[in-house]
Write a protein that holds these residues in place. Structure first.
Motif, PDB file in Angstrom:
ATOM      1  N   HIS A  43      -9.145  34.202   9.389  1.00  0.00           N
ATOM      2  CA  HIS A  43      -9.885  33.582  10.311  1.00  0.00           C
ATOM      3  C   HIS A  43     -11.091  34.322  10.960  1.00  0.00           C
ATOM      4  CE1 HIS A  43      -7.836  29.553  10.391  1.00  0.00           C
ATOM      5  NE2 HIS A  43      -6.932  30.284  10.407  1.00  0.00           N
ATOM      6  N   LYS A  44     -10.664  35.572  11.252  1.00  0.00           N
ATOM      7  CA  LYS A  44     -11.865  36.538  11.779  1.00  0.00           C
ATOM      8  C   LYS A  44     -12.853  36.743  10.761  1.00  0.00           C
ATOM      9  CE  LYS A  44      -9.099  39.328  14.905  1.00  0.00           C
ATOM     10  NZ  LYS A  44      -8.607  40.748  15.178  1.00  0.00           N
ATOM     11  N   LYS A  45     -12.671  36.913   9.672  1.00  0.00           N
ATOM     12  CA  LYS A  45     -13.786  37.239   8.544  1.00  0.00           C
ATOM     13  C   LYS A  45     -14.485  35.783   8.471  1.00  0.00           C
ATOM     14  CE  LYS A  45     -10.573  40.267   5.770  1.00  0.00           C
ATOM     15  NZ  LYS A  45      -9.813  40.225   4.529  1.00  0.00           N
ATOM     16  N   MET A  46     -14.059  34.814   8.193  1.00  0.00           N
ATOM     17  CA  MET A  46     -14.416  33.435   8.291  1.00  0.00           C
ATOM     18  C   MET A  46     -15.357  33.177   9.587  1.00  0.00           C
ATOM     19  SD  MET A  46     -13.805  32.091   5.138  1.00  0.00           S
ATOM     20  CE  MET A  46     -14.471  30.492   5.515  1.00  0.00           C
ATOM     21  N   ASP A  47     -14.992  33.372  10.556  1.00  0.00           N
ATOM     22  CA  ASP A  47     -15.754  33.310  11.728  1.00  0.00           C
ATOM     23  C   ASP A  47     -17.095  34.164  11.766  1.00  0.00           C
ATOM     24  OD1 ASP A  47     -13.804  31.268  12.764  1.00  0.00           O
ATOM     25  OD2 ASP A  47     -12.854  32.629  14.146  1.00  0.00           O
ATOM     26  N   LEU A  48     -16.665  35.313  11.448  1.00  0.00           N
ATOM     27  CA  LEU A  48     -17.908  36.166  11.475  1.00  0.00           C
ATOM     28  C   LEU A  48     -18.837  35.962  10.392  1.00  0.00           C
ATOM     29  CD1 LEU A  48     -18.931  38.830  12.148  1.00  0.00           C
ATOM     30  CD2 LEU A  48     -17.734  40.113  10.280  1.00  0.00           C
ATOM     31  N   LEU A  49     -18.239  35.611   9.207  1.00  0.00           N
ATOM     32  CA  LEU A  49     -19.283  35.138   8.334  1.00  0.00           C
ATOM     33  C   LEU A  49     -20.076  33.803   8.518  1.00  0.00           C
ATOM     34  CD1 LEU A  49     -17.102  35.523   4.973  1.00  0.00           C
ATOM     35  CD2 LEU A  49     -19.179  36.806   5.637  1.00  0.00           C
ATOM     36  N   LEU A  50     -19.311  32.789   9.065  1.00  0.00           N
ATOM     37  CA  LEU A  50     -19.917  31.702   9.444  1.00  0.00           C
ATOM     38  C   LEU A  50     -21.004  31.788  10.530  1.00  0.00           C
ATOM     39  CD1 LEU A  50     -16.969  28.927   9.504  1.00  0.00           C
ATOM     40  CD2 LEU A  50     -19.099  29.072   7.904  1.00  0.00           C
ATOM     41  N   GLY A  51     -20.760  32.761  11.430  1.00  0.00           N
ATOM     42  CA  GLY A  51     -21.811  32.951  12.552  1.00  0.00           C
ATOM     43  C   GLY A  51     -22.923  33.478  11.953  1.00  0.00           C
ATOM     44  N   GLU A  52     -22.571  34.720  11.067  1.00  0.00           N
ATOM     45  CA  GLU A  52     -23.926  35.071  10.495  1.00  0.00           C
ATOM     46  C   GLU A  52     -24.581  34.235   9.856  1.00  0.00           C
ATOM     47  OE1 GLU A  52     -24.870  38.266  11.185  1.00  0.00           O
ATOM     48  OE2 GLU A  52     -23.267  38.432  12.674  1.00  0.00           O
ATOM     49  N   GLN A  53     -24.116  33.374   8.946  1.00  0.00           N
ATOM     50  CA  GLN A  53     -24.760  32.514   7.938  1.00  0.00           C
ATOM     51  C   GLN A  53     -25.657  31.658   8.988  1.00  0.00           C
ATOM     52  OE1 GLN A  53     -22.096  30.546   5.586  1.00  0.00           O
ATOM     53  NE2 GLN A  53     -22.282  32.009   3.944  1.00  0.00           N
TER      54      GLN A  53
END
Length: 181
Positions: A145-155
């Motif tokens: 979830h942390k990885k996905m949140d980071l990736l989505l936020g950056e995208q």
């Protein structure tokens, strides 16, 4: 795009990858203790008495014991009913047989209880291992979830920046068109 903007984008991508690597490192460190407990469970030391109680409980709770005991009781009753009075060692109402049955039950019950207590301890340890496995899975899910949140936020951030740059380019084109007309 000029060279500074390209360097800025590359630095931004590297920072994002560093954040992802940090999340993975934290997840690995968090899971290390759980994995150690699962791979190296404490050794179980069993005394002779505990081994004996397990064997007695295993035999006392089997069909073989029940069949053997029924055969023995039928033989006992038959012999003491049919035999000549001189050979009868336990005539009707079979008081000696009742005494022996009571003794067997009195001795067998605590032995079976000891074995059940040991089995309960094994079940408790098994449930602790299940809990650790579930905890490990939960930690992995949180890491994802942390990885996905980071990736989505950056995208999303990258999309907004790209959109801003496109608007600036469109404004420049509009200005140039207005100048020509």
């Amino acid at each position: 795009m000029n060279e500074q903007e390209i360097d800025k984008l590359l630095k931004h991508e590297n920072d994002q990858l560093d954040k992802l690597h940090q999340i993975v490192k934290e997840a690995i460190l968090d899971e290390e203790l759980i994995v150690q407990n699962l791979l190296n469970p404490p050794l179980e030391t069993i005394s002779r008495g505990q081994k004996l109680s397990d064997k007695v409980a295993r035999f006392g709770g089997s069909w073989w014991f029940i069949i053997l005991f029924i055969v023995l009781l039928i033989a006992w009753i038959t012999f003491n009913t049919v035999a000549i009075k001189f050979y009868r060692f336990d005539p009707y109402p079979f008081i000696l047989m009742n005494l022996l049955l009571s003794c067997v039950a009195a001795l067998q019950a605590p032995i079976i209880m000891m074995s059940q207590n040991r089995q309960e301890e094994k079940d408790r340890k098994r449930s602790e291992n299940d809990y650790l496995i579930n905890l490990k899975a939960e930690m992995q899910i949180r890491s994802l979830h942390k990885k996905m949140d980071l990736l989505l936020g950056e995208q999303v951030k990258t999309l907004f920046e790209t959109q801003q740059q496109q608007f600036e380019i469109l404004k420049e084109i509009q200005t140039k068109l207005n100048e020509r007309s």
